[in-house]
Scaffold this motif. Structure first.
Motif: not given
Length: 179
Positions: A129-153
Motif C-alpha cells: 500500500x505504498x508504505x515506505x520503510x527506512x532502516x539504518x544498521x550501525x557498524x560494530x560498537x561496544x556493548x551498551x544499553x540502547x535507549x529509545x530514540x528521542x526524535x519526535x515522530x
C-alpha cells in the motif's frame, strides 16, 4: 596443546572479523552512541523530503555489537510517485556523501541501499500500500544499553497498537495517482 590454542585464537579472530567487528572498530563508540548517530541520519533524510511525509518509529533491534533503527512512513506513497520518492532520497544520500550500494527496481516493491563513510548501512524500501520503510544498521560498537530514540515522530501511533498500521495519511503530492 599450544597448536590447538593458536588454532582456536585464529578461528575466533576470523569469526570476529567476518562479523565486521574488530576490537579497534568496536572501541570507537558504544551502541547508544551508534543508535544516536542512526537517529541523526534518519532525522536528516526525513527532514530533506519535500513535500514532507509523516512517520513513526519502527522497532529498534540490537545484536552482539550493532543496532538497527527503523522509521515507518505513514504517508501513502502512490505507485506513480514511488520513483520520485526514491529519487529524492537517493539524491539526498549522495549529496550527504553516502555511497549507493544497490537498487531494487521492482515496480511494486522498489528499494535503495547506501553506506556512509563510517560504515552505517541505510535502506529505503517500499512495501504494501505504498508504505515506505527506512532502516539504518550501525557498524560494530561496544556493548551498551540502547535507549529509545528521542526524535519526535510526526505521525500519531496508538500507544496500545501491537503493529504499525498501513499508511493512512494522504498527501496531495505523494499520494496522488495518475489520470
Amino acid at each position: 596443546m599450544k597448536l590447538h590454542m593458536r588454532t582456536l585464537a585464529l578461528a575466533l579472530t576470523a569469526g570476529i572479523i567476518s562479523m565486521g567487528c574488530t576490537k579497534q572498530e568496536e572501541s570507537r563508540l558504544d551502541m547508544q552512541d551508534a543508535a544516536m548517530r542512526s537517529d541523526a541520519i534518519l532525522d536528516a533524510v526525513l527532514r530533506g523530503i519535500r513535500p514532507e511525509v509523516r512517520w513513526v518509529h519502527g522497532f529498534t533491534s540490537t545484536g552482539m555489537c550493532e543496532v538497527t533503527r527503523r522509521r515507518v512512513v505513514m504517508t501513502k506513497i502512490s505507485a506513480e510517485r514511488r520513483g520520485s520518492f526514491l529519487g529524492v532520497v537517493d539524491r539526498f544520500w549522495r549529496k550527504s556523501g553516502y555511497h549507493m550500494t544497490a537498487v531494487n527496481n521492482s515496480a511494486e516493491f522498489p528499494a535503495i541501499y547506501a553506506r556512509t563513510l563510517d560504515g552505517y548501512r541505510l535502506s529505503l524500501s517500499i512495501g504494501g500500500e505504498g508504505q515506505a520503510f527506512f532502516q539504518v544498521d550501525t557498524p560494530c560498537a561496544q556493548k551498551s544499553e540502547v535507549l529509545d530514540s528521542t526524535s519526535p515522530a510526526t505521525a500519531f501511533l496508538d500507544p496500545d497498537a501491537e503493529l504499525i498500521p498501513r499508511p493512512d495519511i494522504h498527501s496531495d503530492f505523494w499520494s496522488a495517482s495518475g489520470s
